[in-house]
Design an enzyme around this catalytic site. Structure first.
Site, PDB file in Angstrom:
ATOM      1  N   CYS A 233      10.925  32.902 125.735  1.00 51.60           N
ATOM      2  CA  CYS A 233      10.925  31.690 126.537  1.00 51.60           C
ATOM      3  C   CYS A 233       9.605  31.116 126.209  1.00 51.60           C
ATOM      4  CB  CYS A 233      10.708  32.013 128.097  1.00 51.60           C
ATOM      5  SG  CYS A 233      12.228  32.871 128.681  1.00 51.60           S
ATOM      6  N   CYS A 256       6.547  31.167 136.434  1.00 51.11           N
ATOM      7  CA  CYS A 256       7.528  32.047 136.331  1.00 51.11           C
ATOM      8  C   CYS A 256       7.692  32.615 137.739  1.00 51.11           C
ATOM      9  CB  CYS A 256       6.786  33.395 135.378  1.00 51.11           C
ATOM     10  SG  CYS A 256       5.206  33.790 135.834  1.00 51.11           S
TER      11      CYS A 256
HETATM   12 FE1  SF4 Z   1      11.898  34.588 130.063  1.00 42.40          FE
HETATM   13 FE2  SF4 Z   1      10.758  35.184 132.668  1.00 42.40          FE
HETATM   14 FE3  SF4 Z   1      13.020  36.678 131.321  1.00 42.40          FE
HETATM   15 FE4  SF4 Z   1      10.354  36.660 130.660  1.00 42.40          FE
HETATM   16  S1  SF4 Z   1      11.100  37.489 132.565  1.00 42.40           S
HETATM   17  S2  SF4 Z   1      12.167  36.770 129.356  1.00 42.40           S
HETATM   18  S3  SF4 Z   1       9.589  34.780 130.946  1.00 42.40           S
HETATM   19  S4  SF4 Z   1      13.044  34.407 131.932  1.00 42.40           S
END
Ligand code: SF4
Length: 260
Positions: A233, A256
């Site tokens: 991400c 997030c």
């Molecule tokens: Fe992406 Fe959030 Fe998953 Fe990490 S926890 S991979 S930032 S969606």
């Protein structure tokens, strides 16, 4: 500070009663109630606005003692370093999502090895493989909110159950969504006090601190990344973009869920 200014900085908690633990809950002896924590935060927010980060950090560790931790994404170790000077041995919580860049884990390991802090790596309940089995592969590409909840939000809530207060490295100049970040606030959802000692710092302040104290920094910043999160991400930022533009770039998502 005027009430208007306090409100615009988010210092006045409008979140209603604390939902994480109600005042009628039975508290362990010596524990503060959510109402006491809220009052502490409101007083401190006004008293500490404009003060040096070290003073804010000292207030936090003096006030909360062992019921306080620093959280770090290991993009850099500035906040962990400030607290290591003010309160050696302080807990530093790192959310080990299983999807970090190797460069990020390197910062975490350097901090643990070289700073006088206690690094706690908190893992999600499921490994990435288990999550793939239950939700299907690449959940981050289909439902990043759900992925962030499983790999960041729930683990943070679990980690914070040991504490009444935690510190972050949020800064007002990072993005429009962070422009009103207060130095201290009561998080009504969590029922805890959130401390942002470098909220008023600019990127130049951060760079000066890193250079003065030789603080570990994620190598990805030298490779064109403006902000560092999980590898699926995070992309490099382009000239003129705000530093967080490379996070969840395919989605409207900008946070997030840890700071909302
Ligand atoms: Fe992406 Fe959030 Fe998953 Fe990490 S926890 S991979 S930032 S969606």
């Amino acid at each position: 500070m005027s009430l208007l200014n306090a409100s615009s900085l988010g210092l006045i908690d409008l979140g209603g009663s604390a939902s994480a633990s109600s005042s009628s809950a039975v508290l362990e002896p010596g524990r503060r109630s959510p109402e006491e924590l809220r009052a502490l935060a409101l007083d401190a927010a006004q008293a500490l606005e404009g003060k040096p980060a070290e003073e804010i950090a000292k207030w936090a560790t003096d006030t909360f003692g062992a019921r306080f931790c620093v959280t770090s994404s290991m993009a850099d170790a500035v906040v962990a370093h400030i607290f290591s000077r003010v309160a050696p041995g302080v807990d530093v919580v790192f959310l080990d999502t299983g999807l970090h860049f190797p460069e990020t884990l390197k910062v975490r390991d350097t901090v643990a090895r070289t700073m006088n802090v206690n690094v706690r790596s908190i893992r999600p309940r499921m490994t990435v493989g288990q999550q793939d089995g239950e939700y299907g592969p690449r959940l981050f590409a289909r439902s990043p909110d759900e992925c962030c909840f499983l790999r960041k939000v729930e683990p943070l809530e679990r980690a914070l159950s040991d504490y009444d207060s935690w510190a972050t490295g949020l800064r007002r100049d990072e993005s429009p969504t962070r422009a009103n970040t207060p130095v201290v606030a009561f998080d009504a959802k969590k029922g805890k006090v959130k401390v942002n000692p470098i909220a008023a710092w600019t990127q130049a302040d951060v760079d000066r601190y890193i250079s003065r104290w030789n603080v570990p920094v994620n190598e990805l910043f030298k490779k064109g990344y403006g902000s560092v999160g999980c590898w699926p991400c995070t992309r490099r930022t382009k000239a003129g973009e705000d530093p967080r533009a490379g996070r969840w770039a395919m989605f409207e998502k900008t946070e997030c869920g840890l700071h909302v």
